[in-house]
Design a protein around this motif. Structure first.
Motif, PDB file in Angstrom:
ATOM      1  N   GLU A  60       0.819  -1.220   0.000  1.00 30.22           N
ATOM      2  CA  GLU A  60       0.000   0.000   0.000  1.00 30.22           C
ATOM      3  C   GLU A  60       0.853   1.269   0.000  1.00 30.22           C
ATOM      4  O   GLU A  60       0.482   2.270  -0.612  1.00 30.22           O
ATOM      5  CB  GLU A  60      -0.940   0.004   1.213  1.00 30.22           C
ATOM      6  CG  GLU A  60      -2.034  -1.064   1.147  1.00 30.22           C
ATOM      7  CD  GLU A  60      -3.066  -0.802   0.047  1.00 30.22           C
ATOM      8  OE1 GLU A  60      -3.113   0.327  -0.476  1.00 30.22           O
ATOM      9  OE2 GLU A  60      -3.817  -1.748  -0.287  1.00 30.22           O
ATOM     10  N   GLN A 179      -6.743   7.225   2.668  1.00 34.62           N
ATOM     11  CA  GLN A 179      -7.405   6.128   1.949  1.00 34.62           C
ATOM     12  C   GLN A 179      -6.573   4.853   2.005  1.00 34.62           C
ATOM     13  O   GLN A 179      -7.101   3.759   2.184  1.00 34.62           O
ATOM     14  CB  GLN A 179      -7.681   6.533   0.502  1.00 34.62           C
ATOM     15  CG  GLN A 179      -8.672   7.687   0.367  1.00 34.62           C
ATOM     16  CD  GLN A 179      -9.937   7.484   1.210  1.00 34.62           C
ATOM     17  OE1 GLN A 179     -10.496   6.389   1.247  1.00 34.62           O
ATOM     18  NE2 GLN A 179     -10.362   8.513   1.930  1.00 34.62           N
ATOM     19  N   ALA A 180      -5.260   4.999   1.852  1.00 28.36           N
ATOM     20  CA  ALA A 180      -4.370   3.829   1.908  1.00 28.36           C
ATOM     21  C   ALA A 180      -4.446   3.174   3.288  1.00 28.36           C
ATOM     22  O   ALA A 180      -4.436   1.948   3.404  1.00 28.36           O
ATOM     23  CB  ALA A 180      -2.935   4.240   1.597  1.00 28.36           C
ATOM     24  N   ARG A 183      -7.418   1.037   3.616  1.00 26.28           N
ATOM     25  CA  ARG A 183      -7.235  -0.210   2.874  1.00 26.28           C
ATOM     26  C   ARG A 183      -6.351  -1.180   3.652  1.00 26.28           C
ATOM     27  O   ARG A 183      -6.625  -2.379   3.707  1.00 26.28           O
ATOM     28  CB  ARG A 183      -6.610   0.076   1.498  1.00 26.28           C
ATOM     29  CG  ARG A 183      -7.547   0.763   0.508  1.00 26.28           C
ATOM     30  CD  ARG A 183      -7.022   0.676  -0.922  1.00 26.28           C
ATOM     31  NE  ARG A 183      -5.742   1.345  -1.105  1.00 26.28           N
ATOM     32  CZ  ARG A 183      -5.605   2.640  -1.407  1.00 26.28           C
ATOM     33  NH1 ARG A 183      -6.668   3.407  -1.576  1.00 26.28           N
ATOM     34  NH2 ARG A 183      -4.413   3.168  -1.553  1.00 26.28           N
ATOM     35  N   LYS A 186      -8.284  -2.745   6.563  1.00 22.83           N
ATOM     36  CA  LYS A 186      -9.297  -3.663   6.042  1.00 22.83           C
ATOM     37  C   LYS A 186      -8.655  -4.954   5.577  1.00 22.83           C
ATOM     38  O   LYS A 186      -9.145  -6.040   5.869  1.00 22.83           O
ATOM     39  CB  LYS A 186     -10.056  -2.990   4.879  1.00 22.83           C
ATOM     40  CG  LYS A 186     -11.217  -3.813   4.360  1.00 22.83           C
ATOM     41  CD  LYS A 186     -12.086  -2.992   3.427  1.00 22.83           C
ATOM     42  CE  LYS A 186     -13.379  -3.710   3.075  1.00 22.83           C
ATOM     43  NZ  LYS A 186     -13.188  -5.038   2.494  1.00 22.83           N
ATOM     44  N   ARG A 187      -7.532  -4.819   4.864  1.00 25.20           N
ATOM     45  CA  ARG A 187      -6.852  -6.025   4.372  1.00 25.20           C
ATOM     46  C   ARG A 187      -6.362  -6.894   5.525  1.00 25.20           C
ATOM     47  O   ARG A 187      -6.294  -8.112   5.409  1.00 25.20           O
ATOM     48  CB  ARG A 187      -5.674  -5.629   3.474  1.00 25.20           C
ATOM     49  CG  ARG A 187      -6.112  -5.127   2.118  1.00 25.20           C
ATOM     50  CD  ARG A 187      -4.938  -4.675   1.276  1.00 25.20           C
ATOM     51  NE  ARG A 187      -4.015  -5.755   0.926  1.00 25.20           N
ATOM     52  CZ  ARG A 187      -2.940  -5.585   0.165  1.00 25.20           C
ATOM     53  NH1 ARG A 187      -2.646  -4.372  -0.317  1.00 25.20           N
ATOM     54  NH2 ARG A 187      -2.151  -6.605  -0.106  1.00 25.20           N
TER      55      ARG A 187
END
Length: 567
Positions: A60, A179-180, A183, A186-187
RNA sequence: CGGGGCGUAGCGCAGCUUGGUAGCGCGUUUGGUUCGGGACCAAAAGGCCGGAGGUUCGAAUCCUCUCGCCCCGACCA
């Protein structure tokens, strides 16, 4: 990996030192071992998870144009003297001398060294923006470690730093990092929220913390159930209710015997605490300061520190209050000569009940401007559940959270003090505008376990599971053992990550370890199913096992793994 | 740094009040019987009771000091 050779044993009994679930589980599963308070060794399974977290982080960060570097943990003191933090950071910064007698530190974070690195490499606006990151050790000699890996002294952090020609460019990049970050979490299988936060001594203006909301969290969060307002209590604000339309009544002095607290006064006068005016006393720079705030509200000391520009404030002791000529229990800003700060909550109201600065007496109908003055109004309220949302006015609620990441707009704090400048298109020398972005790896691991477990053990999300599959055999028949061995080889060659429990143990032992260690998929080879050319497959998060034919086992596993990685 | 608690075998604990030279369960080793949710039998190894002083004929136990660890709070890039 064969479990007979795996380093790190599981333990049945819960070590006495663990209180919270994730702490118990990392010890019981043999993931980590403590070397000293807040200092942990990682065993192979945990280290595999750490490497998977690193993969996600690298993926990311690379994806938003950050370049990975590596900076030292041991650093010369001069850098920190240059930024000023050598003098402002307390004993969490470990200081020592090298053999030559030179002052050195163990890095608590890397703003100084990255700024030093960049100022020597970058000189033109043409080279900006620039973003660098590393995954590196930090050592913070915290006063108190707790919760296993939740709060430690030595830990790995992914820390990123960006350099920009102006605030606008930083703002845009800050949004990209935001935003990263969502992510990344979440990942890794963790739902987080972003909250506004205090900058502490790192400096800068805007910052956000990524919070895993959980009762075990150390931070108090203020959340709006209606709009998206969310803030750490340290910086939370509220909408103050107005009632300015009431006419000022004339000041009255009333006897209030033995009414030293707000509650006693309110009760005695049949009023509520939010009609009273609370006076608090702090010492800042050797001087007693009075803070006037509505009776039902608490004071936020962090806000006070900022307004007074003094990180060393403390509550005044009774003696200091008396010396300042104040009558304890009956103090108010009325006819007072010391420094007074006014909270917004009382600037908006009228006809207050306040101390008469005389033992046994209070005033009613006290009004700002007519009866007392002070600096402000400032926002000094420690917002708690029940206050009104500053955006939409809804009733705010409180939650607790663990801070798993944070991002700061540093501005020019470090580039100014350390002279990290560039020449703009007009040939003017300007300090770079900086941002910094951190995620603690061990804490993230710990929170993932906190979120994903049951009474029997860990339930790893596929993305960060040490292995995708736990394989074991049940029974001692030679054909069963041979088939398990063969399957292990087959799956391993097919590129599936398998932890093979080849130990000569009874089934209950293996199943309990499988549940404790928490690999997402469990395969069991047994005579019972082998007769039908089948293997038993059970997903850790499900209660029922299914039978899969030997021929389809690899395709089934591949599907489950990729499905697990997608969700 | 304030408050509370704990240091006895790898882990979990008892013994301490009322001093007499250390024990239980699990784990470990060896042999045997077992084998679909932490089996059973037999034998064995393993502890200067966190450390240092003191009291005593004698200290895990009483006293003093110290170090370490956990929890609550303060603190916390």
């Amino acid at each position: 990996m064969k479990m007979s050779r795996l380093f790190g044993k599981t333990i049945r009994e819960v070590p006495a030192e663990a209180e919270i679930d994730s702490h118990k589980l990392i010890l019981r599963a043999g993931l980590v071992r403590k070397l000293a308070s807040g200092i942990y060794q990682y065993n192979p399974l945990a280290w595999r998870t750490m490497k998977k977290i690193q993969e996600i982080l690298r993926n990311e960060m690379d994806g938003i144009g950050m370049q990975e570097i590596n900076m030292p943990v041991v650093q010369p003191a001069e850098l920190w003297q240059e930024s000023g933090r050598w003098y402002t950071v307390g004993s969490e910064l470990t200081r020592f001398k090298d053999r030559g007698g030179r002052d050195m530190i163990l890095a608590i974070t890397h703003e100084e060294s990255v700024t030093e690195l960049v100022r020597n490499e970058i000189s033109s606006y043409r080279q900006l923006p620039l973003a660098l990151y590393q995954i590196q050790m930090k050592f913070r000699d915290e006063p108190r470690a707790r919760g296993g890996l939740i709060r430690v002294r030595e830990f790995y952090m992914k820390d990123g730093y960006s350099f920009h020609i102006n605030e606008e460019d930083l703002d845009a990049y800050y949004e990209e990092v935001t935003q990263a970050y969502f992510r990344i979490f979440k990942r890794a299988g963790l739902d987080v929220i972003s909250v506004r936060s205090d900058n502490g001594n790192i400096g800068g203006k805007v910052s956000h913390e990524y919070m895993y909301v959980t009762p075990i969290g150390e931070d108090r969060l203020i959340l709006c159930p209606q709009c998206d307002y969310s803030a750490n209590q340290e910086v939370a604000e509220s909408k103050k209710t107005m009632k300015t339309d009431q006419p000022m009544l004339s000041l009255e002095k009333i006897a209030t015997p033995n009414c030293k607290t707000i509650e006693q006064v309110a009760k005695y006068l049949g009023a509520s605490s939010n009609q009273c005016l609370k006076a608090l006393f702090y010492v800042s720079k050797g001087q007693v300061v009075m803070i006037a705030i509505r009776g039902d509200l608490e004071l936020n000391e962090i806000k006070l520190k900022k307004i007074l520009d003094d990180p060393n404030i403390r509550m005044a002791v009774e003696e200091e209050v008396l010396q300042a000529g104040i009558v304890a229990g009956y103090a108010s800003p009325v006819h007072q000569s010391i420094r007074i700060l006014i909270d917004e909550s009382i600037a908006n109201g009228s006809n207050w009940i306040a101390g008469a600065n005389e033992a046994g007496f209070h005033y009613t109908n006290v009004n700002l401007g007519r009866d007392f003055q002070g600096e402000g109004p400032y926002d000094l309220e420690l917002v708690s559940a029940g206050a009104a949302c500053p955006n939409c006015g809804s009733t705010l609620r409180e939650a607790r959270g663990v801070e798993v990441g944070n991002i700061f707009k540093l501005g020019t704090k470090y580039s100014s003090s350390m002279k990290a400048t560039f020449l703009d298109e007009n040939g003017d020398s300007k300090p770079m505008v900086m941002g910094c972005y951190g995620i603690g790896l061990g804490r993230l691991l710990s929170c993932v376990i906190e979120e994903h477990h049951d009474d029997a053990g860990i339930i790893w999300p596929m993305s960060v599971a040490p292995y995708h599959v736990y394989l074991c055999s049940v029974g001692v028949q030679p054909e069963v053992l041979e088939e398990a061995d063969r399957l292990y080889q087959e799956l391993t060659s097919a590129g599936i990550e398998v932890l093979y429990d080849d130990r000569d143990l009874r089934p209950g032992f293996k199943f309990n370890d499988a549940d404790l260690l928490g690999m997402p998929i469990r395969l069991v080879v047994s005579a019972r199913h082998l007769a039908n050319q089948e293997i038993e497959l059970k997903e850790r998060h499900k209660t029922e096992a299914v039978k899969v034919s030997k021929a389809e086992i690899i395709s089934t596993l591949r599907e489950l793994v990729s499905e697990g990685l997608r969700s």
